[in-house]
Design a protein around this motif. Structure first.
Motif, PDB file in Angstrom:
ATOM      1  N   ARG A  10       0.827  -1.209   0.000  1.00  0.00           N
ATOM      2  CA  ARG A  10       0.000   0.000   0.000  1.00  0.00           C
ATOM      3  C   ARG A  10       0.861   1.259   0.000  1.00  0.00           C
ATOM      4  O   ARG A  10       0.534   2.246  -0.672  1.00  0.00           O
ATOM      5  CB  ARG A  10      -0.935  -0.010   1.209  1.00  0.00           C
ATOM      6  N   LEU A  11       1.958   1.234   0.727  1.00  0.00           N
ATOM      7  CA  LEU A  11       2.867   2.376   0.728  1.00  0.00           C
ATOM      8  C   LEU A  11       3.527   2.548  -0.635  1.00  0.00           C
ATOM      9  O   LEU A  11       3.739   3.671  -1.098  1.00  0.00           O
ATOM     10  CB  LEU A  11       3.926   2.198   1.821  1.00  0.00           C
ATOM     11  N   ALA A  12       3.841   1.422  -1.284  1.00  0.00           N
ATOM     12  CA  ALA A  12       4.438   1.496  -2.623  1.00  0.00           C
ATOM     13  C   ALA A  12       3.454   2.113  -3.611  1.00  0.00           C
ATOM     14  O   ALA A  12       3.826   2.935  -4.459  1.00  0.00           O
ATOM     15  CB  ALA A  12       4.866   0.107  -3.084  1.00  0.00           C
ATOM     16  N   GLU A  13       2.195   1.725  -3.507  1.00  0.00           N
ATOM     17  CA  GLU A  13       1.176   2.284  -4.394  1.00  0.00           C
ATOM     18  C   GLU A  13       1.026   3.789  -4.191  1.00  0.00           C
ATOM     19  O   GLU A  13       0.679   4.522  -5.125  1.00  0.00           O
ATOM     20  CB  GLU A  13      -0.163   1.581  -4.137  1.00  0.00           C
ATOM     21  N   ALA A  14       1.295   4.243  -2.966  1.00  0.00           N
ATOM     22  CA  ALA A  14       1.218   5.676  -2.675  1.00  0.00           C
ATOM     23  C   ALA A  14       2.514   6.396  -3.030  1.00  0.00           C
ATOM     24  O   ALA A  14       2.639   7.600  -2.803  1.00  0.00           O
ATOM     25  CB  ALA A  14       0.887   5.890  -1.196  1.00  0.00           C
ATOM     26  N   GLY A  15       3.505   5.661  -3.557  1.00  0.00           N
ATOM     27  CA  GLY A  15       4.767   6.270  -3.947  1.00  0.00           C
ATOM     28  C   GLY A  15       5.679   6.617  -2.797  1.00  0.00           C
ATOM     29  O   GLY A  15       6.549   7.485  -2.936  1.00  0.00           O
ATOM     30  N   ARG A  16       5.520   5.932  -1.676  1.00  0.00           N
ATOM     31  CA  ARG A  16       6.293   6.290  -0.482  1.00  0.00           C
ATOM     32  C   ARG A  16       7.555   5.445  -0.282  1.00  0.00           C
ATOM     33  O   ARG A  16       8.405   5.811   0.521  1.00  0.00           O
ATOM     34  CB  ARG A  16       5.411   6.163   0.757  1.00  0.00           C
ATOM     35  N   LEU A  17       7.661   4.303  -0.958  1.00  0.00           N
ATOM     36  CA  LEU A  17       8.786   3.394  -0.691  1.00  0.00           C
ATOM     37  C   LEU A  17       9.993   3.713  -1.556  1.00  0.00           C
ATOM     38  O   LEU A  17       9.868   3.995  -2.747  1.00  0.00           O
ATOM     39  CB  LEU A  17       8.379   1.944  -0.928  1.00  0.00           C
ATOM     40  N   ARG A  18      11.180   3.603  -0.939  1.00  0.00           N
ATOM     41  CA  ARG A  18      12.438   3.683  -1.681  1.00  0.00           C
ATOM     42  C   ARG A  18      12.768   2.341  -2.336  1.00  0.00           C
ATOM     43  O   ARG A  18      13.480   2.292  -3.336  1.00  0.00           O
ATOM     44  CB  ARG A  18      13.600   4.004  -0.728  1.00  0.00           C
ATOM     45  N   LEU A  19      12.323   1.244  -1.712  1.00  0.00           N
ATOM     46  CA  LEU A  19      12.721  -0.112  -2.100  1.00  0.00           C
ATOM     47  C   LEU A  19      11.487  -0.921  -2.490  1.00  0.00           C
ATOM     48  O   LEU A  19      10.365  -0.582  -2.103  1.00  0.00           O
ATOM     49  CB  LEU A  19      13.417  -0.817  -0.914  1.00  0.00           C
ATOM     50  N   PRO A  20      11.670  -2.036  -3.201  1.00  0.00           N
ATOM     51  CA  PRO A  20      10.549  -2.954  -3.428  1.00  0.00           C
ATOM     52  C   PRO A  20      10.024  -3.465  -2.088  1.00  0.00           C
ATOM     53  O   PRO A  20      10.782  -3.609  -1.123  1.00  0.00           O
ATOM     54  CB  PRO A  20      11.176  -4.085  -4.247  1.00  0.00           C
ATOM     55  N   PRO A  21       8.730  -3.737  -1.989  1.00  0.00           N
ATOM     56  CA  PRO A  21       8.147  -4.152  -0.711  1.00  0.00           C
ATOM     57  C   PRO A  21       8.851  -5.331  -0.043  1.00  0.00           C
ATOM     58  O   PRO A  21       9.023  -5.331   1.183  1.00  0.00           O
ATOM     59  CB  PRO A  21       6.697  -4.494  -1.080  1.00  0.00           C
TER      60      PRO A  21
END
Length: 228
Positions: A125-136
């Motif tokens: 969910r954080l990745a979808e929001a563009g918040r992650l530096r790394l793959p989940p």
């Protein structure tokens, strides 16, 4: 049969809440559960298998809390709560936790994999929001290693220098490594790096019998990434 097996598990778990696993004998378990040694061996085979089953019971209780909670509208809040719950469970149930995470092959247990899936789900969910530096999956490995290492360190030296607020500081350092700066709690990368260097120096200079060689290696690798 199942009632007797659960009775033995519950009795062993209660013993472990008050003493370390190395101090608990089959005789102690029999007295606490009101059964004979052959009954224990019938259900579990030997002491190691009994403790393995208790570790699974610990995961069941820990994951029960996670299953009862619905995701909030804020995945970052869920991530922070997940860290707090993880460390809190370990500190409240040290004997359970050491069996769950301080033994070889802990990560291969089905319940451990379920916990990993919950964490990855939040990170998706954080990745979808563009918040992650790394793959989940990579972020999950760093967060899990950081939370386990922090918890085992606090269990090993609860009153050691620098332990006050250690969980929160380590959480912010790890989150700062996997989240974009504007979204990471604390957001101060220099402070995170300084903390990581301090922890790295501490771990490098002392033995950590509560960690397996693999866990120690992963934690040191994480700290080196956080403290360039």
């Amino acid at each position: 049969m199942n009632d007797t097996r659960q009775q033995i598990l519950d009795a062993t778990a209660a013993l472990l809440e008050h003493t370390g696993a190395e101090q608990v004998s089959i005789r102690d378990v029999c007295q606490a559960a009101g059964v004979t040694a052959p009954t224990v061996y019938h259900h579990f085979g030997d002491k190691n298998s009994l403790f393995e089953a208790v570790a699974e019971e610990g995961f069941r209780r820990y994951l029960g809390t996670k299953r009862s909670r619905k995701p909030s509208a804020d995945p970052l809040a869920d991530l922070r709560r997940g860290w707090t719950d993880h460390v809190g469970f370990g500190l409240a149930h040290p004997a359970f936790y050491r069996l769950m995470y301080g033994t070889p092959n802990a990560e291969t247990r089905p319940a451990a994999r379920e916990g990993h899936r919950v964490l990855v789900g939040i990170l998706d969910r954080l990745a979808e929001a563009g918040r992650l530096r790394l793959p989940p999956e990579q972020a999950a490995t760093l967060i899990h290693t950081g939370s386990v290492g922090t918890t085992l360190s606090l269990l090993s030296t609860p009153d050691g220098p620098g332990t006050a607020g250690l969980s929160e500081r380590m959480r912010d350092a790890v989150f700062g490594a996997v989240l974009h700066p504007q979204d990471s709690p604390g957001g101060d990368e220099a402070a995170s790096a300084q903390l990581a260097r301090a922890l790295l120096a501490t771990l490098s200079s002392r033995r950590t019998p509560e960690l397996t060689a693999g866990e120690r290696g992963i934690l040191l690798e994480l700290l080196r990434k956080l403290a360039p």
